[in-house]
Design a protein around this motif. Sequence first.
Motif, PDB file in Angstrom:
ATOM      1  N   TYR A  35      78.186   7.013  29.332  1.00 18.53           N
ATOM      2  CA  TYR A  35      76.958   7.142  28.196  1.00 18.53           C
ATOM      3  C   TYR A  35      76.268   8.550  28.436  1.00 18.53           C
ATOM      4  CZ  TYR A  35      77.304   2.181  27.472  1.00 18.53           C
ATOM      5  OH  TYR A  35      77.714   1.011  27.018  1.00 18.53           O
ATOM      6  N   LEU A  36      75.959   9.176  29.639  1.00 16.76           N
ATOM      7  CA  LEU A  36      75.474  10.472  29.706  1.00 16.76           C
ATOM      8  C   LEU A  36      76.464  11.605  29.345  1.00 16.76           C
ATOM      9  CD1 LEU A  36      73.868  10.016  33.166  1.00 16.76           C
ATOM     10  CD2 LEU A  36      72.808   9.920  31.010  1.00 16.76           C
TER      11      LEU A  36
ATOM     12  N   LEU B 272      75.474  13.961  26.363  1.00 17.22           N
ATOM     13  CA  LEU B 272      75.572  15.537  26.457  1.00 17.22           C
ATOM     14  C   LEU B 272      76.530  16.301  25.525  1.00 17.22           C
ATOM     15  CD1 LEU B 272      74.717  17.735  28.225  1.00 17.22           C
ATOM     16  CD2 LEU B 272      76.670  17.338  29.448  1.00 17.22           C
ATOM     17  N   GLY B 273      77.584  15.740  25.359  1.00 15.93           N
ATOM     18  CA  GLY B 273      78.603  16.080  24.462  1.00 15.93           C
ATOM     19  C   GLY B 273      77.964  16.229  23.037  1.00 15.93           C
ATOM     20  N   SER B 274      77.493  15.026  22.491  1.00 16.95           N
ATOM     21  CA  SER B 274      76.766  14.882  21.240  1.00 16.95           C
ATOM     22  C   SER B 274      75.632  16.121  21.037  1.00 16.95           C
ATOM     23  CB  SER B 274      76.180  13.611  21.113  1.00 16.95           C
ATOM     24  OG  SER B 274      77.256  12.538  20.929  1.00 16.95           O
ATOM     25  N   THR B 275      74.883  16.122  22.029  1.00 16.60           N
ATOM     26  CA  THR B 275      73.724  17.164  22.049  1.00 16.60           C
ATOM     27  C   THR B 275      74.518  18.537  21.882  1.00 16.60           C
ATOM     28  OG1 THR B 275      72.371  15.706  23.288  1.00 16.60           O
ATOM     29  CG2 THR B 275      71.907  18.166  23.174  1.00 16.60           C
ATOM     30  N   VAL B 276      75.428  18.860  22.701  1.00 11.39           N
ATOM     31  CA  VAL B 276      76.076  20.249  22.760  1.00 11.39           C
ATOM     32  C   VAL B 276      76.576  20.359  21.231  1.00 11.39           C
ATOM     33  CG1 VAL B 276      77.974  21.815  23.216  1.00 11.39           C
ATOM     34  CG2 VAL B 276      76.451  20.449  24.936  1.00 11.39           C
TER      35      VAL B 276
ATOM     36  N   MET C  34      76.375  23.130  15.820  1.00 17.12           N
ATOM     37  CA  MET C  34      76.440  22.883  14.344  1.00 17.12           C
ATOM     38  C   MET C  34      75.004  23.517  13.856  1.00 17.12           C
ATOM     39  SD  MET C  34      77.965  19.437  13.992  1.00 17.12           S
ATOM     40  CE  MET C  34      77.664  19.165  12.167  1.00 17.12           C
ATOM     41  N   GLU C  35      73.853  23.269  14.478  1.00 20.91           N
ATOM     42  CA  GLU C  35      72.549  23.494  13.903  1.00 20.91           C
ATOM     43  C   GLU C  35      72.785  25.325  14.103  1.00 20.91           C
ATOM     44  OE1 GLU C  35      69.749  22.455  12.439  1.00 20.91           O
ATOM     45  OE2 GLU C  35      70.939  20.591  12.165  1.00 20.91           O
ATOM     46  N   MET C  36      73.003  26.048  15.329  1.00 22.58           N
ATOM     47  CA  MET C  36      72.909  27.412  15.501  1.00 22.58           C
ATOM     48  C   MET C  36      73.945  28.181  14.554  1.00 22.58           C
ATOM     49  SD  MET C  36      71.037  28.059  17.610  1.00 22.58           S
ATOM     50  CE  MET C  36      71.508  29.743  17.937  1.00 22.58           C
TER      51      MET C  36
END
Length: 71
Positions: free
Chosen positions: A7-8, A12-16, A21-23
Amino acid sequence: MKFLGWYLKIALGSTVVGGSMEMFMIKTGFYDKVTILEAEKREWENSPEAQAMREALNPWNKQKAETRESP
């Protein structure tokens, strides 16, 4: 708690990926382009031409007016 590590890693992968994408959208000026397009769309939707088109394409417009006048 058996799969806490997985889960961690997924979090973490989803956050990256999301941050990347936002950047990318910020660096390419995506939000500026979308803001301009949305403003143009709202301006056109409020124009007399768009209002006339909506009224012409609404087949129930006359039926509603007739039912209000009937009783």
